[in-house]
Design a protein around this motif. Sequence first.
Motif, PDB file in Angstrom:
ATOM      1  N   ALA A  89       0.827  -1.205   0.000  1.00  0.00           N
ATOM      2  CA  ALA A  89       0.000   0.000   0.000  1.00  0.00           C
ATOM      3  C   ALA A  89       0.863   1.257   0.000  1.00  0.00           C
ATOM      4  CB  ALA A  89      -0.921  -0.007   1.222  1.00  0.00           C
ATOM      5  N   GLN A  90       1.909   1.254   0.799  1.00  0.00           N
ATOM      6  CA  GLN A  90       2.778   2.422   0.902  1.00  0.00           C
ATOM      7  C   GLN A  90       3.498   2.703  -0.411  1.00  0.00           C
ATOM      8  OE1 GLN A  90       5.073   0.961   4.149  1.00  0.00           O
ATOM      9  NE2 GLN A  90       3.490   1.427   5.682  1.00  0.00           N
ATOM     10  N   LEU A  91       4.038   1.671  -1.032  1.00  0.00           N
ATOM     11  CA  LEU A  91       4.789   1.875  -2.275  1.00  0.00           C
ATOM     12  C   LEU A  91       3.870   2.253  -3.432  1.00  0.00           C
ATOM     13  CD1 LEU A  91       7.473  -0.968  -2.120  1.00  0.00           C
ATOM     14  CD2 LEU A  91       7.684   1.426  -1.459  1.00  0.00           C
ATOM     15  N   ALA A 180      16.602  14.162   3.877  1.00  0.00           N
ATOM     16  CA  ALA A 180      15.876  13.731   5.083  1.00  0.00           C
ATOM     17  C   ALA A 180      14.597  12.988   4.726  1.00  0.00           C
ATOM     18  CB  ALA A 180      15.583  14.923   5.988  1.00  0.00           C
ATOM     19  N   ALA A 181      14.735  11.922   3.954  1.00  0.00           N
ATOM     20  CA  ALA A 181      13.558  11.140   3.554  1.00  0.00           C
ATOM     21  C   ALA A 181      12.961  10.406   4.742  1.00  0.00           C
ATOM     22  CB  ALA A 181      13.918  10.158   2.454  1.00  0.00           C
ATOM     23  N   PHE A 188      10.972   6.389  -2.950  1.00  0.00           N
ATOM     24  CA  PHE A 188      10.628   5.511  -4.066  1.00  0.00           C
ATOM     25  C   PHE A 188       9.659   6.153  -5.060  1.00  0.00           C
ATOM     26  CE2 PHE A 188       7.649   2.358  -5.846  1.00  0.00           C
ATOM     27  CZ  PHE A 188       8.532   1.574  -6.584  1.00  0.00           C
ATOM     28  N   GLY A 189       8.603   6.786  -4.574  1.00  0.00           N
ATOM     29  CA  GLY A 189       7.581   7.334  -5.471  1.00  0.00           C
ATOM     30  C   GLY A 189       8.126   8.334  -6.467  1.00  0.00           C
ATOM     31  N   TRP A 197      17.446   7.354  -9.744  1.00  0.00           N
ATOM     32  CA  TRP A 197      17.754   6.246  -8.844  1.00  0.00           C
ATOM     33  C   TRP A 197      19.118   6.373  -8.171  1.00  0.00           C
ATOM     34  CZ3 TRP A 197      13.682   3.530  -7.640  1.00  0.00           C
ATOM     35  CH2 TRP A 197      12.643   3.388  -8.573  1.00  0.00           C
ATOM     36  N   GLU A 198      19.788   7.499  -8.333  1.00  0.00           N
ATOM     37  CA  GLU A 198      21.127   7.656  -7.770  1.00  0.00           C
ATOM     38  C   GLU A 198      21.082   7.551  -6.246  1.00  0.00           C
ATOM     39  OE1 GLU A 198      25.000  10.656  -8.137  1.00  0.00           O
ATOM     40  OE2 GLU A 198      23.019  11.299  -8.857  1.00  0.00           O
ATOM     41  N   HIS A 199      21.917   6.664  -5.716  1.00  0.00           N
ATOM     42  CA  HIS A 199      22.029   6.459  -4.265  1.00  0.00           C
ATOM     43  C   HIS A 199      20.699   6.044  -3.625  1.00  0.00           C
ATOM     44  CE1 HIS A 199      25.392   9.636  -4.790  1.00  0.00           C
ATOM     45  NE2 HIS A 199      25.925   8.432  -4.870  1.00  0.00           N
ATOM     46  N   HIS A 200      19.832   5.405  -4.414  1.00  0.00           N
ATOM     47  CA  HIS A 200      18.496   5.095  -3.899  1.00  0.00           C
ATOM     48  C   HIS A 200      18.540   4.155  -2.691  1.00  0.00           C
ATOM     49  CE1 HIS A 200      14.152   4.736  -4.058  1.00  0.00           C
ATOM     50  NE2 HIS A 200      14.258   3.420  -4.022  1.00  0.00           N
TER      51      HIS A 200
END
Length: 217
Positions: A89-91, A180-181, A188-189, A197-200
């Motif tokens: 659900a979150q993703l 500060a994710a 992700f979103g 996607w760098e340093h994801h």
Amino acid sequence: MKGVWPAFVAEFIGTFALCFIGAGAICTNQWTGGAVGLLGIAMAHGMVLAVMISALGHISGGHFNPAVTAGVVAAGKISGTKATVYLIAQLTGAAAAGYLLTAIVPASVWGPVHLGTPGIGAQISIAQAIALEAVLTFFLVLTVFGTAVDPKGSWNAIAGFGIGSVLLFDILVGGPLTGAAMNPARAFGPALASGTWEHHLVYWIGPLIGGVLAGFL
């Protein structure tokens, strides 16, 4: 599982709101030439989280964050199966928010800020970024336990305010350094919708470490 679908919907909506408003504030800051500022971006994140927890927390617990869910699993407060439903659900909520932003905000605006995808600042190493995200997330998840999960906590009084406030002050410190994710879904979103996607993995490893440590504590 009793209550799983209402919880799925609550987690989807809450995470969607957090990502749409949070990443959207960064896009608006770009659009207005910096008029929103770091404080405005931090307030947008903190306020939307506070409101969504207040509105939906009684349905799902108001996780809206895989790191929070991981911490709750580590504490034995939720089953692995239900946690998987929360993660999906979150993703999906985060992805929906990212794609809707690309449909609303001109690419010339969101492109330079990668749709609000968090990134590592200059002179910050990957190890330092992971450590910072872990510490910031630890504060966040510890507050979730102290106000919302613990039956002796102050859920009805300050849960939304307390948790949202942590997001606000964490972003004031970590925003320029790592974005500060504190939330893999928040990273992700926008990353999925913008192709950034760098340093994801930093935004999975750091928050999950911090969330699990808080859960064990």
